[in-house]
Design an enzyme around this catalytic site. Structure first.
Site, PDB file in Angstrom:
ATOM      1  N   ASP A  29      -2.170  41.800  38.802  1.00  0.00           N
ATOM      2  CA  ASP A  29      -2.593  42.414  40.060  1.00  0.00           C
ATOM      3  C   ASP A  29      -2.415  43.940  39.937  1.00  0.00           C
ATOM      4  O   ASP A  29      -1.297  44.404  39.658  1.00  0.00           O
ATOM      5  CB  ASP A  29      -1.712  41.848  41.197  1.00  0.00           C
ATOM      6  CG  ASP A  29      -2.045  42.463  42.551  1.00  0.00           C
ATOM      7  OD1 ASP A  29      -2.839  43.429  42.611  1.00  0.00           O
ATOM      8  OD2 ASP A  29      -1.483  41.977  43.558  1.00  0.00           O
ATOM      9  N   GLU A  79      12.630  61.976  20.877  1.00  0.00           N
ATOM     10  CA  GLU A  79      13.049  60.691  20.311  1.00  0.00           C
ATOM     11  C   GLU A  79      11.901  60.082  19.517  1.00  0.00           C
ATOM     12  O   GLU A  79      11.968  58.924  19.109  1.00  0.00           O
ATOM     13  CB  GLU A  79      13.550  59.740  21.400  1.00  0.00           C
ATOM     14  CG  GLU A  79      12.585  59.497  22.531  1.00  0.00           C
ATOM     15  CD  GLU A  79      13.167  58.577  23.599  1.00  0.00           C
ATOM     16  OE1 GLU A  79      13.424  57.416  23.276  1.00  0.00           O
ATOM     17  OE2 GLU A  79      13.340  59.025  24.743  1.00  0.00           O
ATOM     18  N   CYS A 111      15.960  59.989  26.063  1.00  0.00           N
ATOM     19  CA  CYS A 111      15.304  60.922  26.992  1.00  0.00           C
ATOM     20  C   CYS A 111      16.227  62.033  27.464  1.00  0.00           C
ATOM     21  O   CYS A 111      15.844  62.863  28.291  1.00  0.00           O
ATOM     22  CB  CYS A 111      14.752  60.163  28.197  1.00  0.00           C
ATOM     23  SG  CYS A 111      13.648  58.840  27.740  1.00  0.00           S
ATOM     24  N   THR A 152       4.272  51.640  31.144  1.00  0.00           N
ATOM     25  CA  THR A 152       5.168  52.794  31.306  1.00  0.00           C
ATOM     26  C   THR A 152       5.099  53.722  30.088  1.00  0.00           C
ATOM     27  O   THR A 152       6.052  54.407  29.769  1.00  0.00           O
ATOM     28  CB  THR A 152       6.629  52.344  31.575  1.00  0.00           C
ATOM     29  OG1 THR A 152       7.127  51.639  30.424  1.00  0.00           O
ATOM     30  CG2 THR A 152       6.729  51.432  32.784  1.00  0.00           C
ATOM     31  N   SER A 201      17.848  48.200  31.198  1.00  0.00           N
ATOM     32  CA  SER A 201      17.575  49.645  31.269  1.00  0.00           C
ATOM     33  C   SER A 201      17.447  50.091  32.720  1.00  0.00           C
ATOM     34  O   SER A 201      17.969  51.140  33.103  1.00  0.00           O
ATOM     35  CB  SER A 201      16.327  50.015  30.454  1.00  0.00           C
ATOM     36  OG  SER A 201      15.138  49.568  31.079  1.00  0.00           O
ATOM     37  N   HIS A 233      14.814  61.958  36.035  1.00  0.00           N
ATOM     38  CA  HIS A 233      14.078  61.461  34.863  1.00  0.00           C
ATOM     39  C   HIS A 233      13.149  60.370  35.401  1.00  0.00           C
ATOM     40  O   HIS A 233      13.594  59.489  36.157  1.00  0.00           O
ATOM     41  CB  HIS A 233      15.047  60.894  33.828  1.00  0.00           C
ATOM     42  CG  HIS A 233      14.352  60.074  32.772  1.00  0.00           C
ATOM     43  ND1 HIS A 233      13.321  60.583  32.022  1.00  0.00           N
ATOM     44  CD2 HIS A 233      14.508  58.773  32.384  1.00  0.00           C
ATOM     45  CE1 HIS A 233      12.876  59.636  31.201  1.00  0.00           C
ATOM     46  NE2 HIS A 233      13.580  58.533  31.401  1.00  0.00           N
ATOM     47  N   LYS A 242      14.094  54.048  43.139  1.00  0.00           N
ATOM     48  CA  LYS A 242      15.083  52.976  43.319  1.00  0.00           C
ATOM     49  C   LYS A 242      16.496  53.555  43.242  1.00  0.00           C
ATOM     50  O   LYS A 242      17.365  53.187  44.020  1.00  0.00           O
ATOM     51  CB  LYS A 242      14.925  51.927  42.218  1.00  0.00           C
ATOM     52  CG  LYS A 242      13.774  50.988  42.435  1.00  0.00           C
ATOM     53  CD  LYS A 242      14.024  49.754  41.595  1.00  0.00           C
ATOM     54  CE  LYS A 242      12.794  49.287  40.914  1.00  0.00           C
ATOM     55  NZ  LYS A 242      13.003  48.087  40.121  1.00  0.00           N
ATOM     56  N   SER A 308      18.477  56.588  27.452  1.00  0.00           N
ATOM     57  CA  SER A 308      18.973  55.245  27.136  1.00  0.00           C
ATOM     58  C   SER A 308      19.961  55.307  25.989  1.00  0.00           C
ATOM     59  O   SER A 308      19.912  56.199  25.136  1.00  0.00           O
ATOM     60  CB  SER A 308      17.809  54.334  26.756  1.00  0.00           C
ATOM     61  OG  SER A 308      17.072  54.011  27.900  1.00  0.00           O
TER      62      SER A 308
END
Ligand code: CAA
Length: 383
Positions: A29, A79, A111, A152, A201, A233, A242, A308
């Site tokens: 979707d 990276e 990152c 992403t 993550s 970030h 979030k 990460s």
């Protein structure tokens, strides 16, 4: 002495994929990508472009001959480096024409690398006030066709010139750092794409933000009311939101409104580009500065950097009087608007057309800086 960001610019490759097209092709979707992930478009690059060409294209536009004569360090945070030994910063130093008596090197920590570079740059300028430092974040975020991380992805670079009496953002001395040895996202040597534990993550990102934010508040006796905006970030635009929402509950309605409005302004460019890895926080900062309707000189901006693995940092800066005159808003809007949309078949073909440095390669590309050839594993760039 005030030290901070005197100039800042980004570059993204001239191709993108529309996330609705990608969703349809993947039988998903479209609202999952548009709303659930929060991405509209995703930058894609051909094999004639790499982290050096992105970095050179981002930096060249902001550097004057006076800057090139004053730069004492060229630092690349990445990276997705192009060599296990030689730093891309050394190639950039030559391509850009920086004076020879300089340090040039790369920093790696997912990152977070460019943030380490920024803090190092600040320390250098504090002890060498007439010097400038060029910090560049440059990466290609590729997870693989049909992978969970595919929506992403992204690519591009942000270049920042750090000096005393900066004209955009003074970096403050207050910061909170955190290191946690975890495997949420990593790329073993020789692997073309990262291995990622998506849920871990996401959870670690949010938890890290909460930890450094609370530590910063306690250490410096500051609260959200001391900030006019926060920049994050942005691996995808829903992620920062979030984390932000997780600390807003206890805040007043007006604080929540102010910070959420600024967040929306900070993700305008990332929604169209995707993840720049090391550059994402700074693309968010540029988007905020160029699109905010209620920021002013003297305002404090908080910045959350997450790499990460995992290292994170919360730090802050104060906007300088007249900062908006030194932004490149029109050029950035043109750069994004002039990109070519790829069909999913074209994107997949470009994705799979990987550079084999053991073969002889020649390229033709219109960008000011691009790869001309690769012979016997040595890359030659157009200047
Ligand atoms: N309409 C609206 N929303 C929808 C939807 C629909 N039809 N269908 C699903 N969604 C929502 C889901 O509810 C979910 O929202 P919440 O997170 O708010 O619950 C969201 O879309 C994503 O759905 P899923 O969790 O099911 O997505 P997924 O399992 O396919 O994977 C991902 C998402 C984990 C981010 C994956 O893309 C990934 O692994 N990406 C790479 C890792 C990454 O970016 N991690 C971020 C933190 S690490 C970091 O920051 C460093 C870095 O740069 C990599």
């Amino acid at each position: 002495m005030n030290v901070g960001i005197d100039k800042i610019n980004f570059f993204v490759p001239p191709y993108y994929v529309d996330m609705t097209d990608l969703a349809i092709a993947r039988d998903v979707d479209p609202n999952k990508f548009l709303i659930g992930i929060g991405q509209e478009q995703m930058a894609v690059c051909p094999k004639s472009q790499d982290i050096v060409t992105f970095a050179a294209n981002a930096a060249k536009q902001i550097l004057t001959p006076e800057d090139l004569a004053a730069i004492e360090m060229v630092i690349v945070g990445t990276e997705t480096s192009i060599d296990e030994s030689k730093a891309s910063a050394v190639v950039l130093h030559r391509l850009l024409g920086v004076q020879p008596f300089a340090r040039s090197f790369e920093i790696k920590e997912a990152c977070y690398g460019a943030t380490a570079g920024l803090q190092l740059a600040k320390s250098h300028v504090l002890t060498h006030p007439n010097s400038k430092v060029l910090v560049i974040a440059s990466d290609i975020a590729k997870y693989g066709l049909h992978s969970g991380g595919e929506p992403t992805q992204g690519a591009g670079a942000v270049a920042m010139l750090i000096s005393r009496d900066p004209r955009i953002l003074v970096l403050e001395d207050q910061n909170a750092m955190l290191t946690q040895d975890i495997y949420d996202f990593w790329r073993p040597i020789g692997h073309p794409h990262p291995t990622v534990n998506g849920p871990l993550s996401n959870a670690t990102y949010i938890e890290s933000f909460q930890k450094v934010w609370h530590y910063y508040q306690e250490k410096y006796q500051r609260s959200l009311a001391d900030f006019d905006a926060l920049a994050f970030h942005i691996p995808y635009t829903k992620m920062g939101k979030k984390a932000l929402l997780s600390i807003l509950e206890s805040e007043t309605e007006s604080e929540q409104e102010k910070i959420l409005k600024a967040y929306e302004e900070s993700i305008i460019y990332s929604r169209k580009v995707g993840n720049l890895y090391t550059g994402s926080l700074y693309l968010g900062l540029i988007s905020l500065l160029e699109n905010a309707t209620s920021l002013a000189a003297g305002n404090r901006i908080g910045l959350f950097s997450y790499g990460s693995g995992a290292v994170s940092e919360f730090f802050s800066g104060i906007l300088v009087e007249g900062y908006d005159a030194f932004l490149q808003k029109e050029a950035h809007q043109q750069l994004l608007a002039n990109r070519q949309k790829l069909s999913i078949a074209e994107y997949e073909a470009m994705f799979e057309d990987q550079l084999d440095i053991n073969q002889s390669n020649t390229f033709e590309d219109d960008l000011p800086f691009s790869l001309v050839s690769v012979e016997e594993t040595i890359r030659t760039y157009k200047q």
